[in-house]
Write an enzyme that holds these catalytic residues in place. Structure first.
Site, PDB file in Angstrom:
ATOM      1  N   CYS A  98     -12.756  -1.964 -54.767  1.00  0.00           N
ATOM      2  CA  CYS A  98     -11.360  -1.537 -54.868  1.00  0.00           C
ATOM      3  C   CYS A  98     -11.084  -0.135 -54.320  1.00  0.00           C
ATOM      4  CB  CYS A  98     -10.931  -1.591 -56.327  1.00  0.00           C
ATOM      5  SG  CYS A  98     -11.187  -3.190 -57.118  1.00  0.00           S
ATOM      6  N   HIS A 154      -5.780   3.136 -58.634  1.00  0.00           N
ATOM      7  CA  HIS A 154      -7.242   3.192 -58.604  1.00  0.00           C
ATOM      8  C   HIS A 154      -7.792   4.208 -57.600  1.00  0.00           C
ATOM      9  CE1 HIS A 154     -11.169   0.694 -59.296  1.00  0.00           C
ATOM     10  NE2 HIS A 154     -11.177   1.887 -59.873  1.00  0.00           N
TER      11      HIS A 154
END
Length: 572
Positions: A98, A154
Site C-alpha cells: 500500500c 496511508h
C-alpha cells in the site's frame, strides 16, 4: 437570497435522490435508461475549461485476475465497459504494498528516493511521506485545480504537517491508516491500541459515524463534491477506496450473486468487488450528471496484487501481494476519457505508477521544476496515441533491511551485488530478482473451490538450495516459469550493475520504532497526529567549563540497528 436558497435546496435534494437511486441498479433496465439520458445530458453540458478534470481511482488489493475482462468469475460490468471504451494497460506496474504505491503515485519518485523502501508506514510509527517532497496535488493546485481526496491515505500522520490537507489537498474525507472496519471505522494495531479512524479534513468525523459501509460512504462524498463544484473549473479527485482490502466485509445483498462460490473468503471478496464496481458506476454517472465527463480523464488502478488468503487471485501470474513476482506488482489498470485519441485499445507499453505524476501535471498544463528529479515519465501520448513508451526500465525496489536471503553473497552477484539483499529490476524485456522475493506459488482459480484456498491446487517450484538470483524474459514469459539466470550470465551482470547504479542514489531508509505516544487512548480515542514540537526535551544549558572543547574525544559510530536510518552500500 431566496432564489439562491431554493437553488441550493434543490441541489442537495437532487443529490440525495440521485444517491439513493444509484445504489443497486447495475443490470436494471430503468437504470440503463437513466444512464443513456445522463450521457445525452453530458454531451449538452456547458463548454468545458481547457484543463481536464482528473479523476484517479485507486482500488486496494485487487488481484490481477479479479476483473471481468481478465476472465474472472466475479462480474465487473462497470470496469469492463469503461476499460473497453478506453485504453487497457496490460504492461502496467505498481508496488507490492500500500504505502509504496501511494507514495510513488503522489511524488513520481521511487521508494529509494523517499526513504520508504521498507514495508509500509505503521500506525504507531513517527513516520510519513517526507515533507520536502513536492506532491501531485500541490503541483495541480499551482496550476489552478481544486484538489480533493476521498478514501485511504496511508502515508503517515504522526504530525499535523503530514496530513493530506497539508500535502496539497483542499479537502480530505477518509481514513489515515492502512485498514480498518468498513462500518465502524475502528482499527486495532495491537491489544489496547485501538482507535477511531475516519477524518474530515483535520478532525475526526464523528458526525459521519453512522454505520455506513465505506465504499458507499466514500462514493456519496464524491457525489457531494461534484454536485457543489463548478464544472467549468478544473478539479482533481483522488478516490482511494478501502475495498477490497481485508477485513472482508460487504453489505448483505452483494453476497446473493455469489452463493455458488464455496470458499467463504473468495465469496466475501467477490461481494466487496461487486459493490466497488457499482460504486465506480455511480461516480461515472455523477461526472455525467454534473457536467464533468466530456472534459475528464478517469484513471483506474489497483495499488498492488491480490492476497490469495484474503480471497484475491492473480492467476496466471506468479506470487501475491507483498512480493516482487509479477502477481504482486503487475496491476489491473486502464484509462477512460473522451479526450483519448485512440479508444477501445490495449496498451502493452511499459508504464509504472510513478508515471502518473508527470503525466497528470502535463495534462493540467502545470509546471515541473527543472531541478525536480523524477523517476516517472509523461506517458499520455503512449496511452492516447499508441506511441512507444519513453520508459525502458523500472526499479521495482531495493530493500536493504528486509530479511536477508541466507545463501545470498557477493560471489553469487559476481562481485557486483550482494544477492542476500531483496531487490528487483526490469530493463526492457528482462527482469532480475535477488534475495528473498517472497511467496512464489501460482494460485489457479480452482484453488478457491473448497473452503481453502487449498495449496493442493497450487503450482509450486522447489528451487535448488542456495538460489538467490532469478532472471526472466517477461515479454516472452510473463508468468515467470523459466529462470534464465544460468543461461545468460552476462545479462545478469548488466542488470546487477544497473541495480548498483540505482543504489548509489538511494537515501537512508525511514523506518523508526514504535512511539508509545501514538496510542489513541492518549488522543481521545482517535488515531491522529501526536507529535508536538514543544514536547521535545529541552537540553539543560551548559556551564562555561562544559562549553570548553574537549581533547581526544572520539566520534560515536552511527547506530545501525533496525529503526534507525540505514542505506544499502555496494562496497564490499
Amino acid at each position: 437570497m431566496l432564489a439562491g436558497g431554493l437553488l441550493a435546496g434543490f441541489s442537495v435534494l437532487s443529490l440525495l435522490t440521485y444517491g439513493y437511486l444509484a445504489w443497486g441498479t447495475v443490470g436494471d433496465p430503468e437504470s440503463e435508461s437513466r444512464t443513456a439520458k445522463l450521457e445525452e445530458r453530458g454531451s449538452e453540458a456547458e463548454p468545458p475549461a481547457s484543463q481536464p478534470h482528473l479523476i484517479f481511482i485507486l482500488a486496494d488489493d485487487q488481484g490481477f485476475r479479479d476483473v471481468g475482462y481478465h476472465g474472472s468469475e466475479i462480474r465487473t460490468p462497470t470496469l469492463d465497459k469503461l476499460a473497453a471504451e478506453g485504453v487497457k494497460l496490460e504492461n502496467y506496474y505498481v508496488q507490492p504494498m500500500c504505502t509504496p504505491s501511494r507514495s510513488q503515485f503522489i511524488t513520481g519518485r521511487y521508494q529509494i528516493h523517499t526513504g520508504l523502501q521498507h514495508s509500509v508506514i505503521r500506525p504507531t510509527q513517527p513516520n510519513c511521506l517526507p515533507l520536502d517532497n513536492a506532491t501531485l496535488p500541490q503541483k495541480l493546485k499551482e496550476a489552478g485545480y481544486s484538489t480533493h481526496m476521498v478514501g485511504k491515505w496511508h502515508l503517515g500522520f504522526y504530525r499535523k504537517e503530514c496530513m493530506p490537507t497539508q500535502r496539497g489537498f483542499d479537502t480530505f474525507f477518509g481514513s489515515l491508516l492502512g485498514s480498518g472496519d468498513y462500518y465502524t471505522h475502528y482499527k486495532c494495531d495491537s491489544p489496547r491500541m485501538c482507535g477511531y479512524d475516519l477524518y474530515e479534513n483535520d478532525f475526526a468525523a464523528w458526525d459521519h459515524d453512522n454505520g455506513i459501509y465505506s465504499t458507499q460512504m466514500y462514493t456519496q462524498k464524491v457525489q457531494q463534491i461534484l454536485a457543489s463544484h463548478n464544472p467549468r473549473k478544473p478539479v482533481f479527485l483522488y478516490i482511494a477506496y478501502q475495498a477490497v482490502h481485508s477485513p472482508l466485509q460487504a453489505p448483505g445483498k452483494y453476497y446473493e450473486r455469489y452463493r455458488s462460490i464455496n470458499n467463504i473468503n473468495r465469496r466475501r471478496y467477490a461481494a466487496m468487488l461487486a459493490c466497488l464496481d457499482e460504486a465506480i458506476s455511480n461516480v461515472t454517472l455523477a461526472l455525467k450528471r454534473y457536467g464533468y465527463y466530456n472534459n475528464s480523464v478517469i484513471i483506474y488502478s489497483s495499488d498492488n496484487g491480490g492476497q490469495p488468503t484474503a480471497g484475491g487471485n492473480n492467476w496466471p501470474l506468479r506470487g501475491s501481494k507483498g512480493t516482487y513476482w509479477e502477481g504482486g506488482i503487475r496491476a489491473v489498470g486502464f484509462v477512460h476519457s473522451p479526450l483519448l485519441k485512440n479508444k477501445g485499445c490495449v496498451c502493452k507499453e511499459l508504464i509504472h505508477i510513478t508515471d502518473w505524476f508527470p503525466t497528470l501535471i502535463t495534462l493540467a498544463e502545470g509546471q515541473i521544476d527543472e531541478d525536480t528529479q523524477l523517476d516517472g515519465y509523461d506517458v499520455w501520448e503512449t496511452i492516447s496515441e499508441g506511441r512507444r513508451s519513453p520508459r525502458m526500465d523500472i526499479l521495482h525496489n531495493i530493500d536493504p533491511i528486509y530479511t536477508k536471503a541466507k545463501n545470498g553473497s557477493w560471489a553469487a552477484g559476481f562481485g557486483i551485488w550482494n544477492t542476500a539483499i531483496q531487490s528487483a529490476i526490469r530493463v526492457n524485456h528482462w527482469k532480475l530478482l535477488t534475495g528473498n522475493p517472497g511467496y512464489s506459488d501460482w494460485v489457479p482459480p480452482q484453488s478457491f473451490s473448497n473452503t481453502g484456498p487449498s495449496r493442493w491446487h497450487n503450482e509450486r517450484v522447489s528451487w535448488t538450495a542456495g538460489k538467490t538470483v532469478w532472471l526472466f524474459n517477461i515479454t516472452a514469459d510473463p508468468y515467470e516459469r523459466v529462470d534464465l539466470s544460468s543461461k545468460y550470465p552476462e545479462v545478469v551482470k548488466q542488470l546487477l550493475r544497473r541495480l548498483s547504479e540505482f543504489n548509489k542514489t538511494a537515501v537512508p531508509v525511514r523506518y523508526p520504532p514504535k512511539d508509545p505516544r501514538s496510542n489513541p487512548n492518549l488522543n481521545g480515542g482517535v488515531w491522529g497526529p501526536w507529535f508536538k514540537e514543544n514536547e521535545k526535551k529541552k537540553k539543560p544549558s551548559k556551564s562555561k567549563a562544559e562549553n570548553k572543547p574537549k581533547k581526544n574525544k572520539t566520534k560515536k559510530k552511527p547506530d545501525r540497528r533496525k529503526g534507525h536510518s540505514l542505506s544499502c552500500f555496494t562496497g564490499k
